[in-house]
Motif scaffolding. Structure first.
Motif, PDB file in Angstrom:
ATOM      1  N   CYS A  14     -16.284   0.230  -6.002  1.00  0.00           N
ATOM      2  CA  CYS A  14     -16.117   1.564  -6.741  1.00  0.00           C
ATOM      3  C   CYS A  14     -17.366   2.478  -6.534  1.00  0.00           C
ATOM      4  CB  CYS A  14     -16.322   1.187  -8.394  1.00  0.00           C
ATOM      5  SG  CYS A  14     -18.058   0.659  -8.822  1.00  0.00           S
ATOM      6  N   ASN A  15     -17.049   3.652  -7.039  1.00  0.00           N
ATOM      7  CA  ASN A  15     -18.289   5.010  -6.605  1.00  0.00           C
ATOM      8  C   ASN A  15     -19.526   4.805  -7.177  1.00  0.00           C
ATOM      9  OD1 ASN A  15     -16.183   6.405  -5.474  1.00  0.00           O
ATOM     10  ND2 ASN A  15     -15.637   7.589  -7.263  1.00  0.00           N
ATOM     11  N   ASP A  16     -19.622   3.880  -8.132  1.00  0.00           N
ATOM     12  CA  ASP A  16     -20.834   3.646  -8.898  1.00  0.00           C
ATOM     13  C   ASP A  16     -21.602   2.749  -8.089  1.00  0.00           C
ATOM     14  OD1 ASP A  16     -20.900   5.456 -10.939  1.00  0.00           O
ATOM     15  OD2 ASP A  16     -19.837   3.990 -12.413  1.00  0.00           O
ATOM     16  N   CYS A  17     -21.060   1.604  -7.478  1.00  0.00           N
ATOM     17  CA  CYS A  17     -21.400   0.745  -6.887  1.00  0.00           C
ATOM     18  C   CYS A  17     -22.004   1.252  -5.351  1.00  0.00           C
ATOM     19  CB  CYS A  17     -20.643  -0.755  -6.807  1.00  0.00           C
ATOM     20  SG  CYS A  17     -20.716  -1.625  -8.135  1.00  0.00           S
ATOM     21  N   GLU A  18     -21.101   2.080  -4.737  1.00  0.00           N
ATOM     22  CA  GLU A  18     -21.359   2.673  -3.616  1.00  0.00           C
ATOM     23  C   GLU A  18     -22.528   3.223  -3.497  1.00  0.00           C
ATOM     24  OE1 GLU A  18     -18.875   5.038   0.049  1.00  0.00           O
ATOM     25  OE2 GLU A  18     -17.755   4.350  -1.736  1.00  0.00           O
ATOM     26  N   LYS A  19     -22.923   4.045  -4.498  1.00  0.00           N
ATOM     27  CA  LYS A  19     -24.112   5.051  -4.497  1.00  0.00           C
ATOM     28  C   LYS A  19     -25.413   4.061  -4.671  1.00  0.00           C
ATOM     29  CE  LYS A  19     -21.727   8.664  -7.121  1.00  0.00           C
ATOM     30  NZ  LYS A  19     -21.620   9.215  -8.425  1.00  0.00           N
ATOM     31  N   THR A  20     -25.335   2.671  -5.275  1.00  0.00           N
ATOM     32  CA  THR A  20     -26.530   2.013  -5.020  1.00  0.00           C
ATOM     33  C   THR A  20     -26.785   1.274  -3.782  1.00  0.00           C
ATOM     34  OG1 THR A  20     -25.084  -0.166  -5.931  1.00  0.00           O
ATOM     35  CG2 THR A  20     -25.878   1.545  -7.622  1.00  0.00           C
TER      36      THR A  20
END
Length: 200
Positions: A14-20
């Motif tokens: 997901c986008n949130d995990c990719e940002k981390t």
């Protein structure tokens, strides 16, 4: 893949995990014409690679390949792409133990997305080498000396080497030297992650 929540994206991320994720800065390495590396070898990338290599989580290879393809497309712009992909070969003993070559599994989605063929037969590993990570600089060089060979010279002049982790860079350098001796002129490296010792 990380949070186990649903996502509408084609990636298993997901986008949130990719940002981390620990995306790395631009890499310069004089041994290669172009070097593209996605991540620093930090959590959770280190866990994803470990699960790929030792727990057969092949979906992780698909994720890495897709993310690498996206970054490659961005960074090459109007520059010429390699015309052949060569995953770093495993020794036959290691291949039998693991059951697959993780570099080849990462190369497959890259090949599909960028429409570049894979060559998994021309280069092979002739020595079963120890892991580079625990060795001194001098021992690293000895460990990989003449570790690779070729069945025949390539007609292709521009290739990309694919690997999962660049630990010391010596494996890729040794393979690149062999390819240059056999007529390859331009050698790029596409890799999922690098350790802090990659350019010692």
């Amino acid at each position: 893949m990380l949070c186990h929540e649903s996502t509408q994206k084609k990636l298993a991320l997901c986008n949130d995990c990719e940002k981390t994720l620990p995306f790395t800065e631009k890499i310069q390495n004089p041994d290669f014409n172009k070097t593209i590396i996605l991540f620093d070898y930090l959590f959770p990338v280190d866990k994803l690679i470990t699960r790929l290599k030792f727990q057969h989580h092949l979906i992780n290879a698909s994720l890495f390949g897709q993310l690498l393809s996206n970054k490659i497309s961005q960074l090459y712009h109007n520059q010429d792409m390699p015309s052949l992909l060569i995953p770093v070969p495993l020794h036959i003993k290691r291949l039998r133990e693991r059951g697959f070559n993780q570099a080849l599994e990462i190369a497959k989605p890259i090949s599909k997305q960028l429409k570049i063929p894979i060559d998994k037969k021309s280069c092979y590993r002739i020595r079963h080498t120890a892991a580079q990570s625990g060795l001194s600089q001098q021992d690293r060089l000895k460990n990989l000396k003449n570790a690779f060979d070729m069945k025949k010279p390539l007609t292709t002049k521009h290739i990309a080497l694919i690997d999962d982790v660049m630990t010391t860079g010596q494996t890729l350098k040794e393979l690149a030297n062999l390819l240059r001796k056999n007529g390859v002129e331009t050698i790029d490296v596409w890799c999922c992650a690098k350790t802090p010792r990659s350019f010692d």
